[in-house]
Enzyme design. Sequence first.
Site, PDB file in Angstrom:
ATOM      1  N   HIS A 120       2.151   3.305  -8.986  1.00 63.25           N
ATOM      2  CA  HIS A 120       1.968   1.862  -9.199  1.00 63.25           C
ATOM      3  C   HIS A 120       3.147   1.286  -9.993  1.00 63.25           C
ATOM      4  CE1 HIS A 120      -1.901   2.203  -7.432  1.00 63.25           C
ATOM      5  NE2 HIS A 120      -2.478   2.842  -8.428  1.00 63.25           N
TER       6      HIS A 120
ATOM      7  N   ASP B  36       0.833  -1.211   0.000  1.00 66.43           N
ATOM      8  CA  ASP B  36       0.000   0.000   0.000  1.00 66.43           C
ATOM      9  C   ASP B  36       0.867   1.260   0.000  1.00 66.43           C
ATOM     10  OD1 ASP B  36      -2.423   1.337  -0.001  1.00 66.43           O
ATOM     11  OD2 ASP B  36      -2.561   1.394   2.182  1.00 66.43           O
TER      12      ASP B  36
ATOM     13  N   LEU C 196      11.281 -20.030  -4.147  1.00 66.33           N
ATOM     14  CA  LEU C 196      10.175 -19.277  -3.546  1.00 66.33           C
ATOM     15  C   LEU C 196       8.866 -19.513  -4.293  1.00 66.33           C
ATOM     16  CD1 LEU C 196       9.380 -16.815  -1.611  1.00 66.33           C
ATOM     17  CD2 LEU C 196       9.756 -15.380  -3.613  1.00 66.33           C
TER      18      LEU C 196
END
Length: 241
Positions: free
Chosen positions: A30, A13, A124
């Site tokens: 963004h 955020d 991962l």
Amino acid sequence: MNTLPEHVAIIMDGNGRWAEERGLDRIEGHRAGAQSLRGVIEECGRLGIPYLTVFAFSTENWGRPREEVQALMTLMAEFSRSEADELRAQDVRVVPIGDLDSLSEMAREGIAALARFTEQGQGLTLLLAVNYGGRSDLAQAARTIAQRALAGEIDPDNVNDHTLQMHLYSHPYPDPDLIIRTGGEWRLSNFYLYQAAYSEFFSSDAYWPDFGPDDLRLALDAFEKRQRRFGGRPRPATEGG
Ligand code: IPE
Ligand code: IPE
Ligand code: MG
């Protein structure tokens, strides 16, 4: 004392505020956020964290202006394409979670292609939460369980929390041990409602585009000092610490 979390989840955020403070369009925030994601994925892989979830787009984010939603869709498609080779080189496996059907075709196909391209990854596991909402996760699980009960595959009397868990988007991955939210807010915003039952929460004041490996390590250090009890009694201090 905890060691490394097995599963870290991040509510990414603060992109908009980062951009606004620089007099830039929110979209630029963004875009800068996508760069942060690259660095954090790499650091998690380097540290040997097995699972990372990133919350990229919530079911409520559709309520934003059309241009912003469209820009986010484009960015997701671009990210899926531009990062594919690097993620595969890092042995990352990308697993999208959420209702992908409602995404723009470009984003949906881009993300699906990235998932296929990295499906052999042994390092991962990156859970990409897109058009994800904790409430709709629970609703889709309830829907499937109801359908399976009607089909005679599940006995309604035996439905328990484990049944529910097995039908969530995040199945079969473990619940997050640590949830990090950037941008200084202290709320879940409809992220992992079921899965967060015993997650440790860490709020970082850094906006997501500024969040780097050092900030991640601060969160991991804080996690290490937390005492997790899961409803039990605190562990007695052992002799000699
Ligand atoms: C997070 O940044 C990205 C998404 C929710 C898609 P925001 O766009 O929410 O940034 P702020 O919170 O307005 O600063
Ligand atoms: C949460 O951020 C969703 C994502 C980061 C994808 P929001 O910016 O949408 O949350 P609120 O509106 O501040 O609660
Ligand atoms: Mg926000």
